[in-house]
Scaffold this motif. Structure first.
Motif, PDB file in Angstrom:
ATOM      1  N   ALA A   1       0.808  -1.223   0.000  1.00  8.16           N
ATOM      2  CA  ALA A   1       0.000   0.000   0.000  1.00  8.16           C
ATOM      3  C   ALA A   1       0.843   1.276   0.000  1.00  8.16           C
ATOM      4  O   ALA A   1       0.527   2.210  -0.740  1.00  8.16           O
ATOM      5  CB  ALA A   1      -0.951   0.008   1.186  1.00  8.16           C
ATOM      6  N   CYS A   2       1.864   1.351   0.816  1.00  9.65           N
ATOM      7  CA  CYS A   2       2.650   2.596   0.877  1.00  9.65           C
ATOM      8  C   CYS A   2       3.277   2.903  -0.480  1.00  9.65           C
ATOM      9  O   CYS A   2       3.219   4.037  -0.954  1.00  9.65           O
ATOM     10  CB  CYS A   2       3.703   2.527   1.970  1.00  9.65           C
TER      11      CYS A   2
ATOM     12  N   GLY B   1       9.813   7.812   1.090  1.00  7.61           N
ATOM     13  CA  GLY B   1      10.690   8.912   1.470  1.00  7.61           C
ATOM     14  C   GLY B   1      10.143   9.733   2.617  1.00  7.61           C
ATOM     15  O   GLY B   1       9.745   9.200   3.656  1.00  7.61           O
ATOM     16  N   ASP B   2      10.105  11.049   2.437  1.00  4.13           N
ATOM     17  CA  ASP B   2       9.682  11.968   3.498  1.00  4.13           C
ATOM     18  C   ASP B   2       8.238  11.729   3.929  1.00  4.13           C
ATOM     19  O   ASP B   2       7.904  11.853   5.107  1.00  4.13           O
ATOM     20  CB  ASP B   2       9.843  13.427   3.046  1.00  4.13           C
ATOM     21  N   ARG B   3       7.389  11.407   2.977  1.00  2.00           N
ATOM     22  CA  ARG B   3       5.979  11.169   3.304  1.00  2.00           C
ATOM     23  C   ARG B   3       5.833   9.956   4.228  1.00  2.00           C
ATOM     24  O   ARG B   3       5.062   9.970   5.180  1.00  2.00           O
ATOM     25  CB  ARG B   3       5.180  10.967   2.022  1.00  2.00           C
ATOM     26  N   PHE B   4       6.591   8.914   3.954  1.00  2.00           N
ATOM     27  CA  PHE B   4       6.572   7.732   4.809  1.00  2.00           C
ATOM     28  C   PHE B   4       7.163   8.057   6.181  1.00  2.00           C
ATOM     29  O   PHE B   4       6.612   7.670   7.209  1.00  2.00           O
ATOM     30  CB  PHE B   4       7.350   6.581   4.159  1.00  2.00           C
ATOM     31  N   MET B   5       8.269   8.776   6.190  1.00  2.00           N
ATOM     32  CA  MET B   5       8.931   9.106   7.460  1.00  2.00           C
ATOM     33  C   MET B   5       8.033   9.961   8.349  1.00  2.00           C
ATOM     34  O   MET B   5       8.042   9.812   9.572  1.00  2.00           O
ATOM     35  CB  MET B   5      10.268   9.800   7.203  1.00  2.00           C
ATOM     36  N   GLU B   6       7.252  10.843   7.768  1.00  2.00           N
ATOM     37  CA  GLU B   6       6.327  11.669   8.547  1.00  2.00           C
ATOM     38  C   GLU B   6       5.302  10.791   9.267  1.00  2.00           C
ATOM     39  O   GLU B   6       5.020  11.005  10.451  1.00  2.00           O
ATOM     40  CB  GLU B   6       5.621  12.661   7.624  1.00  2.00           C
ATOM     41  N   LEU B   7       4.755   9.815   8.562  1.00  2.00           N
ATOM     42  CA  LEU B   7       3.815   8.882   9.183  1.00  2.00           C
ATOM     43  C   LEU B   7       4.497   8.054  10.271  1.00  2.00           C
ATOM     44  O   LEU B   7       3.922   7.801  11.329  1.00  2.00           O
ATOM     45  CB  LEU B   7       3.226   7.938   8.136  1.00  2.00           C
ATOM     46  N   LEU B   8       5.685   7.642  10.001  1.00  2.00           N
ATOM     47  CA  LEU B   8       6.439   6.827  10.945  1.00  2.00           C
ATOM     48  C   LEU B   8       6.737   7.595  12.228  1.00  2.00           C
ATOM     49  O   LEU B   8       6.453   7.134  13.331  1.00  2.00           O
ATOM     50  CB  LEU B   8       7.732   6.340  10.292  1.00  2.00           C
ATOM     51  N   LYS B   9       7.296   8.789  12.088  1.00  2.00           N
ATOM     52  CA  LYS B   9       7.693   9.591  13.253  1.00  2.00           C
ATOM     53  C   LYS B   9       6.504  10.024  14.102  1.00  2.00           C
ATOM     54  O   LYS B   9       6.619  10.141  15.312  1.00  2.00           O
ATOM     55  CB  LYS B   9       8.495  10.805  12.801  1.00  2.00           C
ATOM     56  N   SER B  10       5.349  10.248  13.469  1.00  3.69           N
ATOM     57  CA  SER B  10       4.164  10.680  14.215  1.00  3.69           C
ATOM     58  C   SER B  10       3.437   9.512  14.873  1.00  3.69           C
ATOM     59  O   SER B  10       2.530   9.709  15.677  1.00  3.69           O
ATOM     60  CB  SER B  10       3.193  11.413  13.286  1.00  3.69           C
TER      61      SER B  10
END
Length: 125
Positions: free
Chosen positions: A41-42, A49-58
């Motif tokens: 899905a991702c 990249g950054d979009r995935f990392m934003e979800l991860l960090k939050s």
């Protein structure tokens, strides 16, 4: 150890092959309380990249990954699994749905799984 002549035929240190079927591996993983995931899905949603990392960090990734893993596992169970594997997997999915932190996501995942059980496919968060 490999210098002696005649040793070359049987020179492997250990067997690296796994002759189990996919169904056997999936069943074994679930019996050990792991969730085999077939999720893409991702990648398909462009969450890289950054979009995935934003979800991860939050911490919001748990509202994507966990339900997506359960839904793709359910698709596998419906389409390919042997009866024993399907039974084990359906039980695991029901218990794991309760662990999805966001109630709305949990309910939507349950709805999608019901839709999959009715023959529809390709749901994702």
């Amino acid at each position: 150890g490999y210098a002696d002549e005649g040793e070359e035929e049987n020179s492997e240190q250990f067997d690296v092959s796994d002759k189990r079927t996919l169904d056997e591996v999936v069943c074994w993983l679930m019996e050990n309380d792991y969730i085999p995931s077939f999720c893409t899905a991702c990648y398909r949603e462009g969450r890289t990249g950054d979009r995935f990392m934003e979800l991860l960090k939050s911490g919001q990734i748990s509202n994507c990954c966990h339900p997506n893993a359960l839904m793709t596992l359910n698709e596998y169970l419906e389409d390919y699994a042997l009866p024993e594997t399907k039974q084990i997997g359906k039980k695991l999915i029901q218990s794991e749905l309760l662990k999805i932190p966001n109630l709305q996501v949990r309910e939507k995942a349950k709805f999608y799984i019901d839709q999959e059980n009715a023959g529809l496919r390709d749901f994702r968060f």
